[in-house]
Design a protein around this motif. Sequence first.
Motif, PDB file in Angstrom:
ATOM      1  N   ILE A 115       1.349  -1.571   0.085  1.00  0.00           N
ATOM      2  CA  ILE A 115       0.319   0.277   0.308  1.00  0.00           C
ATOM      3  C   ILE A 115       1.042   1.397  -0.189  1.00  0.00           C
ATOM      4  N   GLU A 116       0.019   2.489  -0.564  1.00  0.00           N
ATOM      5  CA  GLU A 116       1.199   3.671  -0.135  1.00  0.00           C
ATOM      6  C   GLU A 116       0.604   4.642   0.787  1.00  0.00           C
ATOM      7  N   VAL A 117       1.166   5.291   1.621  1.00  0.00           N
ATOM      8  CA  VAL A 117       0.963   6.378   2.166  1.00  0.00           C
ATOM      9  C   VAL A 117       1.679   7.589   1.649  1.00  0.00           C
ATOM     10  N   ARG A 118       0.833   9.103   1.777  1.00  0.00           N
ATOM     11  CA  ARG A 118       1.308   9.914   1.363  1.00  0.00           C
ATOM     12  C   ARG A 118       1.471  10.729   2.443  1.00  0.00           C
TER      13      ARG A 118
ATOM     14  N   PHE B 282      -8.683   3.489   3.267  1.00  0.00           N
ATOM     15  CA  PHE B 282      -8.585   2.911   3.852  1.00  0.00           C
ATOM     16  C   PHE B 282      -8.446   1.417   3.839  1.00  0.00           C
ATOM     17  N   ILE B 283     -10.810   1.795   3.769  1.00  0.00           N
ATOM     18  CA  ILE B 283     -10.967   0.775   3.208  1.00  0.00           C
ATOM     19  C   ILE B 283     -10.519  -0.025   1.797  1.00  0.00           C
ATOM     20  N   ASP B 284      -9.881   0.881   0.942  1.00  0.00           N
ATOM     21  CA  ASP B 284      -9.457   0.343  -0.617  1.00  0.00           C
ATOM     22  C   ASP B 284      -7.910  -0.464   0.110  1.00  0.00           C
ATOM     23  N   LYS B 285      -7.506   0.160   0.658  1.00  0.00           N
ATOM     24  CA  LYS B 285      -5.486  -0.674   0.976  1.00  0.00           C
ATOM     25  C   LYS B 285      -6.167  -1.992   1.603  1.00  0.00           C
ATOM     26  N   LEU B 286      -7.413  -2.149   2.453  1.00  0.00           N
ATOM     27  CA  LEU B 286      -7.253  -3.321   3.197  1.00  0.00           C
ATOM     28  C   LEU B 286      -7.555  -4.332   2.335  1.00  0.00           C
ATOM     29  N   GLU B 287      -8.651  -4.153   0.375  1.00  0.00           N
ATOM     30  CA  GLU B 287      -8.969  -4.803  -0.093  1.00  0.00           C
ATOM     31  C   GLU B 287      -7.900  -5.308  -0.869  1.00  0.00           C
TER      32      GLU B 287
END
Length: 455
Positions: free
Chosen positions: A35-38, A441-446
């Motif tokens: 996942i990416e953090v900005r 965070f929902i997209d990242k969980l997926e």
Amino acid sequence: MNSHLDLDSRKAAQRVGLASDTIVIRGGKPLTGRIEVRGAKNLVTKAMVAALLADTPSVLKGVPEISDVHVVKGLLEAHGVVVDELMPGELRLDPSNVSSAHFAEINAHAGSSRIPILFCGPLLHQLGEAFIPDLGGCRIGDRPIDFHLNALRALGAVVEKLDDGIHLTAPDGLVGAHIELPFPSVGATEQVLLSAVRAEGTTELKNAAIEPEIMDLIAILQKMGAIISVEPNRVIVIEGVKQLRGYVHTAIFDRNEAASWASAALATHGDITVGGAKQQELMTFLNIYRKVGGEFEVLEDGIRFYHPGTPLKPVMVETDVHPGFMTDWQQPLIVALTQAEGTSVVHETVYENRFGFTDALNEMGADITVHQSGIASITRRVPRRPLEQAAVVTGPTHLTGADVRVPDLRGGFSHLIAALAAEGTSTISNVGIISRGYELFIDKLEQLGADFELV
């Protein structure tokens, strides 16, 4: 039930387009993937406010899609700032037509956020007055604004407390002052920086916070034309200037989000690469992560965090201001510590009410005892502070699914981690609060393979 908390959560969810404020998680599955953090929540929102100080537009890059960014955008627009999204994650902020905002507009956008307090200095410079409504924020302690108000008074502001908020004026303009904070508060340090940078004369701030996000804000202000010196022993000297210009800046990455996903990897026996994370700003966290038994690999474009398959080890952690172990890191880490073999102790010395989230963990099967007055220990390195607490975590324990209401930002993400690590199904409500600081965070969980659905 806390109706204000429920309303805040629903509004936060709506701001970022979350279809629901409740998530059902079927746990026990390792999180794996990238996942990416900005940009950091704790920098981006302050950088947006800093744009108010300029005579020309600013461009901020790396802006995350989080609820708090929408709050600041709304507040800026209420004060006449034109905010345009040039591309995803890139904002142009034009303060050419700054004006006073009506109380109702400020209140509608701010809700229970504490962000409006940081508008005071810039608005006093631009308009000669500022108004802030009653302040909210996460329920993790008293978090008094006295540090802010005392600093503003020292700089020449006249503070009038009203029934519905606080009105500030600066009849003679803001002037430099000698200010010493009782505690190295991040928010109060930001307040002084944003207020003193255009004050007449020099301001010396003692006992200042020196977090990486503070340094990034100072870098932004220097780009704008400010003269700010960071001196030894937590002293910051600001030489006031008459005018500031707009900036172009890419925000520092969100180290709190990165550390949270790292803890999720550990708790779920997973393997998560956090793109955008950098070693230097996470060194203190990485040391504890390694002591617990977690493994990491520093990459050119991020950090890979993973559970090596060997038993986790207990640790003693003391939260502190930078360069110590951040208070925002302890909550997600505690979930991982429930799986360590032995007894861990977490001393919380920054906020006085940050262990409330452990009640839900105990309901899920954890063994966590909170000592409301803290615990003395000869091995302590951080001085004991008034109102500090300690949590004793005994593990490993078997976590099972439960129904949980999110209490605050970091505690809420910790509940997500616990649900992902637990056996069975958990229903977590008020997840909109998590969107205040965790982008998509929902997209990242997926992306990480979690088994869940919004309901």
